[in-house]
Design a protein around this motif. Structure first.
Motif, PDB file in Angstrom:
ATOM      1  N   THR A  51       1.328  -1.417  -0.051  1.00  0.00           N
ATOM      2  CA  THR A  51       0.394   0.056   0.127  1.00  0.00           C
ATOM      3  C   THR A  51       0.978   1.345   0.291  1.00  0.00           C
ATOM      4  O   THR A  51       2.012   1.600   0.953  1.00  0.00           O
ATOM      5  N   ALA A  52       0.468   2.320  -0.856  1.00  0.00           N
ATOM      6  CA  ALA A  52       1.871   3.247  -0.959  1.00  0.00           C
ATOM      7  C   ALA A  52       1.007   3.936   0.476  1.00  0.00           C
ATOM      8  O   ALA A  52      -0.325   4.347   0.613  1.00  0.00           O
ATOM      9  N   LEU A  53       1.652   5.310   0.102  1.00  0.00           N
ATOM     10  CA  LEU A  53       1.720   6.645   0.758  1.00  0.00           C
ATOM     11  C   LEU A  53       1.475   8.083  -0.127  1.00  0.00           C
ATOM     12  O   LEU A  53       2.451   7.733  -0.962  1.00  0.00           O
ATOM     13  N   ALA A  54       1.245   8.930   0.673  1.00  0.00           N
ATOM     14  CA  ALA A  54       0.752  10.360  -0.012  1.00  0.00           C
ATOM     15  C   ALA A  54       1.572  11.400   0.532  1.00  0.00           C
ATOM     16  O   ALA A  54       1.123  11.118   1.801  1.00  0.00           O
ATOM     17  N   GLN A  63      -0.232   5.687  -9.027  1.00  0.00           N
ATOM     18  CA  GLN A  63      -1.667   5.286  -8.037  1.00  0.00           C
ATOM     19  C   GLN A  63      -2.044   4.938  -8.712  1.00  0.00           C
ATOM     20  O   GLN A  63      -3.052   6.472  -9.508  1.00  0.00           O
ATOM     21  N   PRO A  64      -3.479   3.856  -9.304  1.00  0.00           N
ATOM     22  CA  PRO A  64      -4.409   3.976  -9.994  1.00  0.00           C
ATOM     23  C   PRO A  64      -5.156   4.619  -9.107  1.00  0.00           C
ATOM     24  O   PRO A  64      -6.081   5.478 -10.198  1.00  0.00           O
ATOM     25  N   SER A  65      -5.606   4.784  -8.032  1.00  0.00           N
ATOM     26  CA  SER A  65      -6.799   5.703  -7.446  1.00  0.00           C
ATOM     27  C   SER A  65      -6.071   7.331  -7.534  1.00  0.00           C
ATOM     28  O   SER A  65      -7.139   8.055  -6.995  1.00  0.00           O
ATOM     29  N   VAL A  72      -1.430  12.567  -9.481  1.00  0.00           N
ATOM     30  CA  VAL A  72      -0.616  12.566  -8.565  1.00  0.00           C
ATOM     31  C   VAL A  72       1.156  12.052  -8.794  1.00  0.00           C
ATOM     32  O   VAL A  72       1.272  10.348  -8.414  1.00  0.00           O
ATOM     33  N   PRO A  73       2.356  13.372  -9.299  1.00  0.00           N
ATOM     34  CA  PRO A  73       3.438  12.095  -9.484  1.00  0.00           C
ATOM     35  C   PRO A  73       3.766  11.517  -8.740  1.00  0.00           C
ATOM     36  O   PRO A  73       3.627  11.951  -6.879  1.00  0.00           O
ATOM     37  N   GLY A  92      -7.120  -0.075  -0.734  1.00  0.00           N
ATOM     38  CA  GLY A  92      -5.644   0.403  -1.013  1.00  0.00           C
ATOM     39  C   GLY A  92      -5.165  -0.643  -1.060  1.00  0.00           C
ATOM     40  O   GLY A  92      -3.856   0.078  -1.294  1.00  0.00           O
ATOM     41  N   LEU A  93      -5.063  -1.601  -1.334  1.00  0.00           N
ATOM     42  CA  LEU A  93      -4.010  -2.924  -1.780  1.00  0.00           C
ATOM     43  C   LEU A  93      -3.815  -3.080  -2.644  1.00  0.00           C
ATOM     44  O   LEU A  93      -4.754  -3.861  -3.188  1.00  0.00           O
ATOM     45  N   GLU A  94      -2.544  -3.099  -2.815  1.00  0.00           N
ATOM     46  CA  GLU A  94      -1.875  -4.141  -4.064  1.00  0.00           C
ATOM     47  C   GLU A  94      -1.379  -5.040  -4.053  1.00  0.00           C
ATOM     48  O   GLU A  94      -0.350  -5.132  -3.284  1.00  0.00           O
TER      49      GLU A  94
END
Length: 333
Positions: free
Chosen positions: A134-137, A239-241, A245-246, A299-301
């Motif tokens: 899961t990514a962060l922003a 992120q696909p969602s 956003v770069p 939100g999990l890949e």
């Protein structure tokens, strides 16, 4: 007859003694021969219910129970940054019937943060497979006059130590990811730790603090409503969602990469055939469309691996995060 009886009785007692002295060895041979699982399987989640680890564990447990002849249960054992639940698995019988839903914190961050770890993740846990990421922003309050990474860096450098960021706790991935950003950009921002992500995000939304690093899925509602501005995502790819956003890496912070990965482990001495059997079952589950949809919604890949690939990922991350932790002088509370 008496002599025959004594010999027979002695033989039986000796046989019984050997059996009593070597139950684990016999069971290990049985397991290695393919009789796994032979009873209920327990997946320990070292955090409270409802979180990312818990969601992953329950998705896998449900499918394993459909595939295997015995129940598969999820047990939440939170505390000590995940070390309480992980220690329970380390001490469990190494036969595959007790598993740990682990993550980057336990395997690659805690050893660098905690001086006296109750176990060594590299030695005391047998990796089975990576499960997902899961990514962060990095986000800021709308009052911050920066719309991209370079503008934010310039703004922070003109105000060293004057802005604050929220994290979900000292030593958390959110905290360490922000410290990595500071280290790679040469900026100074005050850290304000919270007990969990939600209250920290709420204070940034309210304008009490200027920025935070958080799990993408938890920040999306605030980003879409305009209450927070997304500066960049911490993963290596977009992120696909949040397709517009770069990544921080592509927007001027070369080498920046931070994401939370989840994985499955067993006690260190678990037989290799059992590890392979669980690995194969998990890989099958993580290709099921309903499971992928369920996890993506949280939100999990999905991500799978061999045991050796998981071991190497944990080792590489430990080296990387140890450097960040030492540079920032971070200690677990």
């Amino acid at each position: 007859m008496d002599a025959q009886y004594k010999i027979s009785r002695r033989t039986v007692l000796q046989a019984a003694g050997v059996t009593a002295l070597a139950p684990i060895s016999a069971r290990a041979q049985t397991v290695s021969a393919g009789a796994f699982p032979s009873r209920q399987v327990r997946i320990v989640v070292p955090y409270t219910p409802g979180g990312t680890n818990d969601v992953m564990a329950r998705a896998i447990a449900q499918k394993l129970q459909e595939m295997w002849p015995h129940p598969v249960i999820v047990e939440n054992k939170p505390g000590a940054a995940g070390n309480i639940g992980a220690s329970d698995v380390v001490r469990a019988e190494a036969d595959g019937h007790t598993l740990l839903l682990t993550n980057i914190n336990i395997n690659s961050m805690n050893p660098a943060l905690i001086d006296r770890m109750p176990f060594d993740p590299q030695k005391d846990l047998a990796p089975i497979s990576l499960l997902g990421t899961t990514a962060l922003a990095l986000v800021v309050h709308p009052s911050v006059p920066a719309n991209n990474t370079q503008e934010l860096i310039a703004y922070l450098k003109k105000r060293p130590g004057q802005l604050s960021y929220a994290s979900s706790g000292n030593g958390s991935p959110q905290h360490l990811s922000a410290e990595m950003f500071k280290a790679l950009t040469g900026t100074r921002v005050l850290h304000i730790p919270y007990r969990g992500a939600a209250p920290g995000v709420a204070d940034v939304v309210a304008g009490q603090l200027e920025m935070t690093v958080g799990v993408v899925n938890q920040l999306i509602p605030h980003i879409r409503s305009g209450r927070l501005k997304a500066i960049g995502v911490t993963s290596k790819k977009r992120q696909p969602s949040l397709p517009d956003v770069p990544t921080l890496d592509e927007s001027g912070v070369p080498g920046y990469e931070s994401e939370i990965w989840l994985g499955l482990c067993a006690p260190a001495a678990t037989p290799a055939p059992v590890i392979r059997q669980i690995n194969a079952a998990v890989h099958k589950i993580l290709t099921m469309p309903d499971v992928v949809t369920r996890l993506n919604g949280q939100g999990l890949e999905v991500l799978t691996s061999t045991p050796d690939q998981m071991r190497q990922r944990a080792a590489d991350d430990l080296v990387r995060w140890t450097k960040i932790i030492k540079t920032a002088g971070i200690k677990a509370e």
